[in-house]
Design a protein around this motif. Structure first.
Motif, PDB file in Angstrom:
ATOM      1  N   GLY A 106       0.726  -1.227   0.036  1.00  0.00           N
ATOM      2  CA  GLY A 106      -0.045  -0.099   0.110  1.00  0.00           C
ATOM      3  C   GLY A 106       0.878   1.425   0.016  1.00  0.00           C
ATOM      4  O   GLY A 106       0.380   2.225  -0.523  1.00  0.00           O
ATOM      5  N   ASN A 107       2.182   1.307   0.331  1.00  0.00           N
ATOM      6  CA  ASN A 107       2.947   2.365   0.333  1.00  0.00           C
ATOM      7  C   ASN A 107       4.365   1.809   0.452  1.00  0.00           C
ATOM      8  O   ASN A 107       4.738   0.954   0.693  1.00  0.00           O
ATOM      9  CB  ASN A 107       2.504   3.487   1.540  1.00  0.00           C
ATOM     10  CG  ASN A 107       2.846   2.611   2.736  1.00  0.00           C
ATOM     11  OD1 ASN A 107       3.870   2.453   3.073  1.00  0.00           O
ATOM     12  ND2 ASN A 107       1.646   2.661   3.503  1.00  0.00           N
ATOM     13  N   LEU A 108       5.328   2.782   0.281  1.00  0.00           N
ATOM     14  CA  LEU A 108       6.556   2.268  -0.186  1.00  0.00           C
ATOM     15  C   LEU A 108       7.375   1.906   1.306  1.00  0.00           C
ATOM     16  O   LEU A 108       8.219   1.001   1.518  1.00  0.00           O
ATOM     17  CB  LEU A 108       7.411   3.738  -0.657  1.00  0.00           C
ATOM     18  CG  LEU A 108       7.046   3.939  -2.068  1.00  0.00           C
ATOM     19  CD1 LEU A 108       8.034   5.178  -2.314  1.00  0.00           C
ATOM     20  CD2 LEU A 108       7.361   2.850  -2.799  1.00  0.00           C
ATOM     21  N   SER A 109       7.101   2.548   2.522  1.00  0.00           N
ATOM     22  CA  SER A 109       7.359   2.645   3.832  1.00  0.00           C
ATOM     23  C   SER A 109       7.031   1.110   4.183  1.00  0.00           C
ATOM     24  O   SER A 109       7.830   0.305   4.860  1.00  0.00           O
ATOM     25  CB  SER A 109       7.003   3.569   4.661  1.00  0.00           C
ATOM     26  OG  SER A 109       7.320   4.970   4.297  1.00  0.00           O
ATOM     27  N   ALA A 110       5.763   0.674   4.128  1.00  0.00           N
ATOM     28  CA  ALA A 110       5.633  -0.581   4.412  1.00  0.00           C
ATOM     29  C   ALA A 110       6.207  -1.726   3.604  1.00  0.00           C
ATOM     30  O   ALA A 110       6.403  -2.728   4.107  1.00  0.00           O
ATOM     31  CB  ALA A 110       3.788  -0.802   4.306  1.00  0.00           C
ATOM     32  N   ALA A 111       6.267  -1.463   2.341  1.00  0.00           N
ATOM     33  CA  ALA A 111       7.005  -2.360   1.617  1.00  0.00           C
ATOM     34  C   ALA A 111       8.345  -2.429   1.976  1.00  0.00           C
ATOM     35  O   ALA A 111       9.003  -3.646   2.035  1.00  0.00           O
ATOM     36  CB  ALA A 111       6.878  -2.125   0.125  1.00  0.00           C
ATOM     37  N   MET A 127      12.891   1.486  -2.231  1.00  0.00           N
ATOM     38  CA  MET A 127      11.624   1.120  -2.963  1.00  0.00           C
ATOM     39  C   MET A 127      11.413   1.899  -4.095  1.00  0.00           C
ATOM     40  O   MET A 127      10.948   1.709  -5.120  1.00  0.00           O
ATOM     41  CB  MET A 127      10.642   1.031  -1.942  1.00  0.00           C
ATOM     42  CG  MET A 127      10.640   0.125  -0.953  1.00  0.00           C
ATOM     43  SD  MET A 127      10.557  -1.645  -1.386  1.00  0.00           S
ATOM     44  CE  MET A 127      12.246  -2.103  -1.460  1.00  0.00           C
ATOM     45  N   SER A 128      11.597   3.386  -3.904  1.00  0.00           N
ATOM     46  CA  SER A 128      11.377   4.315  -4.593  1.00  0.00           C
ATOM     47  C   SER A 128      12.130   4.340  -5.970  1.00  0.00           C
ATOM     48  O   SER A 128      11.952   4.240  -7.139  1.00  0.00           O
ATOM     49  CB  SER A 128      11.441   5.961  -4.023  1.00  0.00           C
ATOM     50  OG  SER A 128      11.036   6.720  -5.097  1.00  0.00           O
TER      51      SER A 128
END
Length: 313
Positions: free
Chosen positions: A26-31, A42-43
């Motif tokens: 759902g977002n880059l931090s969680a991934a 991730m980005s």
């Protein structure tokens, strides 16, 4: 394949896997937390994928992102590819693993007794280190709620998170005993059923009284009436054999009675409806060797035991 080419393919697969993980999270931090990495990494990975494809996959915000139309289409395809890769790896690694342990199987009462139970006995002769617990119920066993490894059930479940493998398809047959037809007459057309005592099956709180037919290419239902109804398909069978009424039964339940003449089919020229038997598992990933072996065994062996009017899926 040259090593350079293999390396490129591996990198592209890794990009697809990364993209799927990001979308699921759902977002880059969680991934990043899931993959033990950093949001910056991730980005960069996502940007590299978009650059290679030449299309924007997500619309980023400070806290989350939304898939673009192209991103959604790409994710749908990537998710299937990543699942297939995971399954292929699990299947390859399980080939050398021992087929042993407890196997929990659920099945409809009548079909379970006459078809599945004998197959389980044969399965254990081939895989003696497997212990089997067989649960029989006509209530449509839920593979997750009941803690089953495999649920054999009629029709697809509503839960899309499970995986379903079609095992059999069969005709539904309108039938009664010769004694019943001798006393009450044989219906010549579906609407004649309204003048007969029809035995209805109950599923949950639903009375299965709408019987489906076809005439000259047109499908229609007849809502039948009767004095007997039950949640048990096996009881329906017993009542039909005893001459208590007319019923709608799957062909796989009637083989011996049709052959012996103790139950007789009618309205065969108006047949339309079909019934499917599915093997349901909790998910597609990392099936244990015993589950995979049982599914393959049933799919293979069932061809030699299915009755007339039934076909393998």
């Amino acid at each position: 394949m040259p090593l350079e080419k293999a390396g490129v393919v591996a990198d592209e697969i890794a990009e697809l896997q990364l993209f799927v993980q990001i979308v699921k999270a759902g977002n880059l931090s969680a991934a990043a937390r899931t993959l033990n990495s950093s949001p910056a990494a991730m980005s960069r990975g996502l940007s590299a994928l978009e650059s290679r494809l030449g299309v924007r996959l997500v619309t980023r915000t400070s806290r989350s992102f939304e898939l673009t139309e192209e991103g959604q289409l790409f994710y749908n395809r990537c998710a299937r590819i990543v699942t297939d890769i995971s399954e292929a790896e699990a299947e390859a690694s399980s080939k050398g693993a021992a087929v042993k342990g407890m196997l929990r199987i659920g099945a409809p009462m009548e079909l379970g007794r006459h078809l599945i139970a004998p197959l389980i006995t044969e399965f254990r002769r081939e895989f003696p280190e497997v212990q089997v617990h067989l649960m029989l119920s006509d209530s449509g066993l839920d593979v997750i709620d009941e803690g089953l490894d495999v649920a054999l059930r009629v029709g697809l479940p509503a839960d899309s998170s499970v995986i379903a493998r079609k095992i059999l398809s069969a005709k539904r047959i309108v039938c009664a005993s010769p004694a019943y037809f001798k006393k009450h007459g044989i219906p010549a057309k579906p609407s004649d059923l309204l003048q007969h005592d029809c035995i209805r099956l109950v599923r949950g709180r639903r009375l299965m009284d709408a019987w489906l037919f076809q005439d000259q290419g047109k499908r229609f239902e007849v809502t039948v009436n009767g004095t007997l109804s039950t949640t048990s398909g096996e009881v329906v069978h017993d009542w039909v054999r005893a001459g208590k009424g007319i019923a709608l039964k799957a062909a796989w339940d009637l083989e011996s009675d049709l052959a012996a003449g103790t139950i007789v089919q009618c309205l065969s020229e108006f047949w339309c409806d079909e019934i499917d038997l599915f093997a349901i598992c909790a998910n597609r990933q990392h099936l244990s060797p015993r589950i995979r072996s049982f599914l393959d065994f049933v799919a293979k062996k069932v061809t030699s035991v299915v009755p007339k009017g039934t076909k393998r899926a």
